[in-house]
Design an enzyme around this catalytic site. Structure first.
Site, PDB file in Angstrom:
ATOM      1  N   ASP A 272       0.634  -1.182   0.046  1.00 56.72           N
ATOM      2  CA  ASP A 272       0.132  -0.120  -0.027  1.00 56.72           C
ATOM      3  C   ASP A 272       0.775   1.258  -0.044  1.00 56.72           C
ATOM      4  O   ASP A 272       0.210   2.341  -0.415  1.00 56.72           O
ATOM      5  CB  ASP A 272      -0.986   0.023   1.137  1.00 56.72           C
ATOM      6  CG  ASP A 272      -2.047  -0.562   1.020  1.00 56.72           C
ATOM      7  OD1 ASP A 272      -2.449  -1.056  -0.116  1.00 56.72           O
ATOM      8  OD2 ASP A 272      -3.227  -0.741   1.923  1.00 56.72           O
ATOM      9  N   HIS A 287       6.609  -1.100  -6.651  1.00 53.04           N
ATOM     10  CA  HIS A 287       7.547  -2.079  -6.085  1.00 53.04           C
ATOM     11  C   HIS A 287       8.154  -2.702  -7.362  1.00 53.04           C
ATOM     12  O   HIS A 287       7.513  -3.380  -8.406  1.00 53.04           O
ATOM     13  CB  HIS A 287       7.152  -2.923  -5.373  1.00 53.04           C
ATOM     14  CG  HIS A 287       6.542  -2.267  -3.982  1.00 53.04           C
ATOM     15  ND1 HIS A 287       7.609  -1.848  -2.959  1.00 53.04           N
ATOM     16  CD2 HIS A 287       5.596  -2.368  -3.192  1.00 53.04           C
ATOM     17  CE1 HIS A 287       6.959  -1.351  -1.966  1.00 53.04           C
ATOM     18  NE2 HIS A 287       5.546  -1.613  -2.237  1.00 53.04           N
ATOM     19  N   GLY A 315      -1.874  -0.618  -9.003  1.00 55.24           N
ATOM     20  CA  GLY A 315      -0.726   0.283  -9.063  1.00 55.24           C
ATOM     21  C   GLY A 315       0.432   0.048  -8.076  1.00 55.24           C
ATOM     22  O   GLY A 315       1.021   1.233  -7.487  1.00 55.24           O
ATOM     23  N   LYS A 316       0.764  -1.163  -7.591  1.00 55.75           N
ATOM     24  CA  LYS A 316       1.402  -1.314  -6.499  1.00 55.75           C
ATOM     25  C   LYS A 316       2.807  -2.115  -6.966  1.00 55.75           C
ATOM     26  O   LYS A 316       3.714  -1.837  -6.260  1.00 55.75           O
ATOM     27  CB  LYS A 316       0.803  -2.162  -5.386  1.00 55.75           C
ATOM     28  CG  LYS A 316      -0.663  -1.463  -4.766  1.00 55.75           C
ATOM     29  CD  LYS A 316      -1.219  -2.082  -3.783  1.00 55.75           C
ATOM     30  CE  LYS A 316      -2.447  -1.341  -3.029  1.00 55.75           C
ATOM     31  NZ  LYS A 316      -3.472  -2.321  -2.309  1.00 55.75           N
ATOM     32  N   VAL A 317       2.526  -3.148  -7.700  1.00 52.22           N
ATOM     33  CA  VAL A 317       3.657  -3.808  -8.084  1.00 52.22           C
ATOM     34  C   VAL A 317       3.847  -4.006  -9.610  1.00 52.22           C
ATOM     35  O   VAL A 317       2.887  -4.194 -10.248  1.00 52.22           O
ATOM     36  CB  VAL A 317       3.270  -5.306  -7.501  1.00 52.22           C
ATOM     37  CG1 VAL A 317       4.823  -6.253  -7.793  1.00 52.22           C
ATOM     38  CG2 VAL A 317       3.634  -5.499  -5.971  1.00 52.22           C
TER      39      VAL A 317
END
Lengths: 362, 362, 362, 362
Positions: A272, A287, A315-317
């Site tokens: 997050d 990430h 939209g995190k990894v």
């Protein structure tokens, strides 16, 4: 070897007749030992697995991605720990990752950090048992069971009270879990300086540890006692501060990689921070690397087994260097961590000492 | 029906060529609908399953145990929610349980309560998608995916900001998640009084909701923004206070039963209060009833799949009325909740209004 | 390494535009390689795992039990193979077990023995792919997918026809699968004498191979063609004869141990011979040792995940030396087989050459 | 209800002291009852589930696809049965599917058809037990356990011998399993005409049953005894003939749909007939519809959990109308079968009587 397989069950069956104290001692007699990756050569095996298929290949790829993270001088590495890993003999691996600059921050469940690591640092042990033991009788003996592992409940209570004492000794304000765990590390450095401990090593190496659900463990018991004793002014644990601090680390270290054991709150929390940084108006790339060891699968829609590709939609990894490994941690974690240790990219890696960032900013 | 099965994927393939806004609208066109248990007769099916075997029989037993909890006038019932249940169409079931006095307290992950329930109360929706969609393209469209379900990321950001606004409006002190969620309920009662919402119904029926890892969701985003805006004095979420409050409820209500959907923090947190009460010197019997719906199993030693018998060794759950059901929640929860609803023990059950306990003590 | 992770998918996306033959060649370019346990030292790792917990400990125990089987001069060892093991790079392990007298009989699914091992012995290969490929496009390219592994369907058809030719060359009577596989071994010894192959090594070392559902694979395709060409007199595969023969082996070798990879028909079939021997009025002790690697669990009541303790209730498996390991085979099988290989009990073990028993009795 | 939950375990604990025969009788006292779908209205529940998410939605889609198969007058339906379904109380569902023309052919494991269905047709029962019973003591009582279900081993032996007697009464030649099961059906129609039985109903309705691994069950025990008694000339079971016959049905009925419970040999065998037909030079379209209920997942590369999309790469199953449901069969099968039954497409469906095809061709 095989002779010992059934021992604990026989003991428990006998428990009805015999002296309870004696039984407890016998049941709690064979310690779990912490696996040491620094003495084993994992490279030929993991390299070979990578050219097979299914989870062997996935494990090989994940190990390779962890090696890439370490080899990428821009990348800060966050280790996420969920599940009963420390009681299961994986403590020394995490200690070695910290001591060899192979991890820059840790996000964990409370059980791993407090009930298991801090607990062992106080001198207590975990014992080899069996999943077939009679839980009703264990309760009478004050022995707690984690699948095939046994814990002396009386020792756990001492752990709870030690947390309470630490809280009693602190200024009465709101802390992040990171701050409180730092105080636990300081306590160990003063009272148990020779312990093999994640909390202690992280304290010494300035690796911050976050436990976003800090009350959900032995720390919770200790802190509740502290607050009940001090109803008006007391230590509180502000979980928002945790999130804010970890987000600050993301903002400070643009490139990040995740090494996740299990899912749960640590997985979600660490993912997050990319979104949180963006919400604060900061530029924060996805990430860049992400690997996860888990036995959960995606079909129940829960986070623990959700694919890292799904995390890309959020939209995190990034999807470029991600790999899930479907394997229980006691088997997969030694192989992945040991492979990266053997490959040695850590030798030229700088300690980031991210805890100093907060010390300097205080 | 079958014609729609592949639709979303075709749309996404077409996304490269077409107008992105149009695609987003088309992808987010088929709403998830919330299953209504009050209109279906579950009793003949669940009664019949109880005389079969395997998970059918386990489900029948679990439904029967839930019915027993409701029929036991001494027993306070704690509902534990983990996994993406509300986005999956199970919201109305929880709302009905609250409204019909079938649950006295809730312990949940943040996603269910904030990102999904509160989010829908603000007027947003979840949409039927597919697990086969291209996550990279979804990211570009600002669509978040949960397995086969789609969310408009722009709407989620509004949800984050609404949490921030609520925090801005509150006195700057430490809150339990329960207190903050109560403020969210008050907000809904003023601004979205007609929403079908767990947060709203719980507010109206004085059913306390605890989210022990409150920052690990949209609330975390909102609260981080609030704290960054108000660096010195601000709302903080004290997770210890959560644990203290839930423990107080256990002390107040000796007999308790757990209805757990999924594992994770809610399962552990709710079980732990028995031990916490004891540590505070209070008499607290084991949870008398406990059922859990989960797809996790015990062999990785993690809490989510640990047997309720194991929880007995810890002195948390009684072995007399416990049943685990190995089934994904969207199938098992309607059957179990619907069965108990149909059986009607709730009709003579009093609303405990446990939130009043805290209001009175403030 | 990471660069290749996505390659196959990119190729397939390009497939629509490009020359199909070229695409097929590119997709089928990176071979699965067979893991070699004889070059790696597994003992320190597996010994260390045995003192941890959960599946690491279970794996350590299973490896130890396999070592005990090999060290027990009375014990004949039956290897059971289910799942796609050979295409996954585990072929050389089985070949090494045969060549080093570490297994005395094999019970397998057909795919492992015919579609995968015999197929490779004919000179064909398995290729590294990805689980994310488009199956519709793969079908058009005549590429078959097993999770992340690719097969040239045209080569498989040659395999089918080779089985048909072998059947055409045999006397037209009822055969056990063991007899037919022996003919396949003879064929390889004449035409592909240098192949690395389970069927070939087993033929040379007189290790009988049983495939109780022999039509359920490429052999079925070949044999159906054979029978359709020869409608009145032809080779038939008598599955009763298989069961009779394996039971005779149990009667001849009182003490037996099972090393099971996966569940399915091979697990059940090999366990059942204890009961079958008893039904024929012969004294037959329970399988003395039994280990199983599987990801299935017991909660669906199906055989594959049923505990070895359950098999004790059926009078099939002794509870003294049994261990299940919850792990995917590409990870667990190398560790267990490699450990036992390293420990070296096979060095003083005699080849039982059980196939000779049938040759002598014919 | 809850009072009975623990009964069996208490009995077994008492078994050491008491009269064994009495214990056996008490343990085998509560029968598994077969769930009746014809009396329950499944449509509102399954229709509602289809608009939720995860496995609820998948279950709704699978039920809808089964309804479509029944509504498609061109489509012949093959039911695949793996796992212990009949002992688990799902027998009447299959009997109802046969009697209402909702299935045209069956492919099954042997246990379902012989050890469980034929066994019950002889007058024996399955009993409700517990997964926590002591298997060592069960063995001494000659009680066999399937997870939570108990069987009188002495009764099973009578079942074995009955198969032997049927074999003794037949002409000594090679049979397909279908032919032998037809003889079993004839036996039941003469001796147990009132039994509720799949074998009997299938015999009466001319629905062929194939068991590709026919020796891997009680039939194997009976047939081995038969062959040992008649060493030179005897009944044999030609598994190639099974495959040939099922392929003939595919050639005769172009459009086909699969309703698969579990994976294993039945899943593979039924899918393979598309390829087999093609190899024989016949035009055979992909299976037009395919649904599977399973708890296996794809990540171990084994067939049972392999996606139906993967089967498309093999040219076996069309991707247009396919749906997997991740749920244990005792919960999902009643819902899917019951939904299709309620929808009533079977009312205008003709019985295909595929067994007549073989009778006519003999």
């Amino acid at each position: 070897m095989s002779k010992t397989t059934m021992t604990n069950e026989s003991i428990l069956t006998a428990a009805a007749k015999d002296n309870v104290a004696a039984n407890k001692k016998t049941l709690l007699s064979k310690e779990v030992k912490h696996l040491d990756i620094t003495d084993i050569n994992f490279v030929p095996l993991v390299d070979a697995m990578r050219d097979t298929a299914f989870q062997g290949r996935n494990l090989g790829r994940a190990a390779d991605i962890y090696h890439q993270m370490l080899d990428d001088s821009e990348c800060a590495i966050i280790l996420c720990l969920a599940g009963s890993l420390i009681s299961a003999g994986l403590k020394k691996i995490v200690v070695d990752l910290i001591n060899h600059n192979m991890v820059d921050a840790i996000v964990s469940t409370g059980a791993n950090i407090v009930d298991q690591d801090f607990f062992e640092a106080l001198g207590f042990k975990h014992y080899q048992g069996s999943p077939w033991l009679n839980d009703d009788q264990l309760q009478k003996l004050a022995i707690d069971r984690i699948y095939d592992t046994l814990i002396d409940e009386d020792a756990l209570r001492i752990c709870d009270h030690t947390v309470c004492e630490i809280a009693d000794s602190l200024a009465h304000r709101a802390y992040s879990s990171r701050e409180f765990i730092q105080a636990m590390g300081k306590f160990l450095s003063e009272k148990h300086a020779k312990a093999e401990s994640i909390v202690l090593s992280a304290y010494q190496k300035n690796v911050p540890i976050f436990v976003p659900a800090f009350s959900d463990c032995s720390a919770g018991f200790g802190l509740v006692m502290h607050q009940v004793k001090n109803p008006h002014k007391h230590v509180s644990i502000d979980s928002v501060k945790d999130f804010r601090e970890l987000t600050q680390l993301k903002i400070k270290n643009k490139e990040t990689g995740l090494f996740m054991i299990g899912g749960g709150v640590p997985k979600n929390f660490a993912q997050d921070i990319v979104v949180a940084a963006e919400l604060l108006g900061e530029e924060a790339p996805l990430h860049k690397y992400a690997i996860q060891i888990t036995v959960a699968d995606e079909r129940d829609g829960a986070l623990s087994g959700s694919t890292l590709r799904e995390a890309c939609s959020w939209g995190k990894v990034s999807m470029v260097h991600e790999q899930m490994v479907f394997c229980e941690a006691t088997i997969a974690m030694p192989l992945i961590a040991g492979y990266a240790y053997n490959k040695g990219a850590w030798k030229k890696r700088q300690a980031r000492q991210l805890s100093r960032f907060f010390i300097d900013n205080e």
